[in-house]
Write an enzyme that holds these catalytic residues in place. Sequence first.
Site, PDB file in Angstrom:
ATOM      1  N   LYS A   1       0.863  -1.198   0.000  1.00 35.53           N
ATOM      2  CA  LYS A   1       0.000   0.000   0.000  1.00 35.53           C
ATOM      3  C   LYS A   1       0.893   1.239   0.000  1.00 35.53           C
ATOM      4  O   LYS A   1       1.005   1.961   0.985  1.00 35.53           O
ATOM      5  CB  LYS A   1      -0.928  -0.019   1.226  1.00 35.53           C
ATOM      6  CG  LYS A   1      -1.941  -1.115   1.132  1.00 35.53           C
ATOM      7  CD  LYS A   1      -3.384  -0.769   1.118  1.00 35.53           C
ATOM      8  CE  LYS A   1      -3.875   0.559   1.498  1.00 35.53           C
ATOM      9  NZ  LYS A   1      -5.042   0.949   0.657  1.00 35.53           N
TER      10      LYS A   1
ATOM     11  N   ASP B   1      -5.421 -16.183   3.151  1.00 27.93           N
ATOM     12  CA  ASP B   1      -6.670 -16.776   3.643  1.00 27.93           C
ATOM     13  C   ASP B   1      -7.807 -16.571   2.647  1.00 27.93           C
ATOM     14  O   ASP B   1      -8.648 -17.449   2.463  1.00 27.93           O
ATOM     15  CB  ASP B   1      -7.055 -16.189   5.003  1.00 27.93           C
ATOM     16  CG  ASP B   1      -6.437 -16.979   6.151  1.00 27.93           C
ATOM     17  OD1 ASP B   1      -5.512 -17.764   5.888  1.00 27.93           O
ATOM     18  OD2 ASP B   1      -6.886 -16.808   7.302  1.00 27.93           O
TER      19      ASP B   1
END
Length: 369
Positions: A192, A253
């Site tokens: 980011k 995940d």
Amino acid sequence: MAARKLLLLPGDGIGPEVMAEVKKLVVWFNARGAGFECEEDLVGGAAHDHHGKAISEAAMKKAHEADAVIFAAVGGPKWDNVHYDVRPEAGLLRLRKDLGLFANLRPAICYPALADASSLKRELVDGLDILIVRELTGGVYFGEPKSISDLGDGQKRAIDTQIYDTFEIERIARVAFDLARTRGKRVTSMEKRNVMKTGVLWHEVVNHVHRREYADVALAHMLADAGGMQLVREPKQFDVIVTDNLFGDLLSDVAAMLTGSLGMLPSASLGAPDARTGKRKALYEPVHGSAPDIAGKGVANPIAMIASFAMMLRYSFAMVEDATLVEQAIAAVLDKGLRSADIWTTGTQKIGTIEMGNAILAELARLAG
Ligand code: NAD
């Protein structure tokens, strides 16, 4: 040929049950001259009960000496109240730390036979094969300061610190690029950089490593939030994804759920190559835990554990054809409609842990001819 030294750590709960199926594969490969030499030791709650801590020094010594550690799972309600420092998970954390396992590899492969079990439409996941490379020993989970302080007036302040140094980004980038060379030759780096300084450095260093050493691999960058969106929108666009510890935890995940059950997901954690031998320390483990709810019932799915063994063949011993054979054997068993309880659907045949292991072994023998 030098012996291939393995340390088996079955651990707790369903750990020993799924590890038993891997031991059959070791015997099978040894009959074909693979030369695996296995040692076994306790870890997690089992080690706690025996030694008072989650892994003994003797087991750590064996782990250091092994070419690969195969770890099943640790933990369970029996040890919920033991002291934090000796809780079962401490054994795994110690292994990762002491072996310097900074690169976590989580493949998300969707077997065609299970494509309907995904939360996404079949056409989006059928044949999916992506690899998430997560930095495992740095970033916000370890950075200092890390604290909660009392500000008075009922207010507290919590601080976590995200830190990355150039060398940490360089080495994880190299792992991703090296792996991409053995696959689709494409890496997507996610950070980011729009809001985080570590993201700015991550982007810069990955670019630098790419230009200097891996111009033959295609590199793309994506902001991690957009990457998460793309993972569920069009997952097959990715080959290798490289990202930091925090984003890797989340994104792997997300990717995992594209493929169905926890019982299907393998992983590998790798260290730096040894300066003399070029060998990396490595630990292979299923993503799932010790599943106390089904332990001892003979119903656990051993596929995540067996697929972790296949990753070991590929990444620790360059036995690429053998690794592919094991993966094909798993796919063939699923194609036949054989399922453990966690992936069972109407119209398929439910089988237990041992039957699943045996079925995979039988397919392996058939495929090997
Ligand atoms: P879990 O992964 O053990 O189980 C979650 C659910 O998935 C359960 O319903 C379980 O029955 C099912 N499941 C997991 N693996 C399966 C398999 N191979 N076949 C069929 N079903 C399977 O996670 P949890 O219940 O949150 O944790 C149980 C214990 O495991 C806890 O003590 C936890 O701390 C520990 N844990 C250990 C590891 C590890 O060893 N790396 C990872 C996660 C959790």
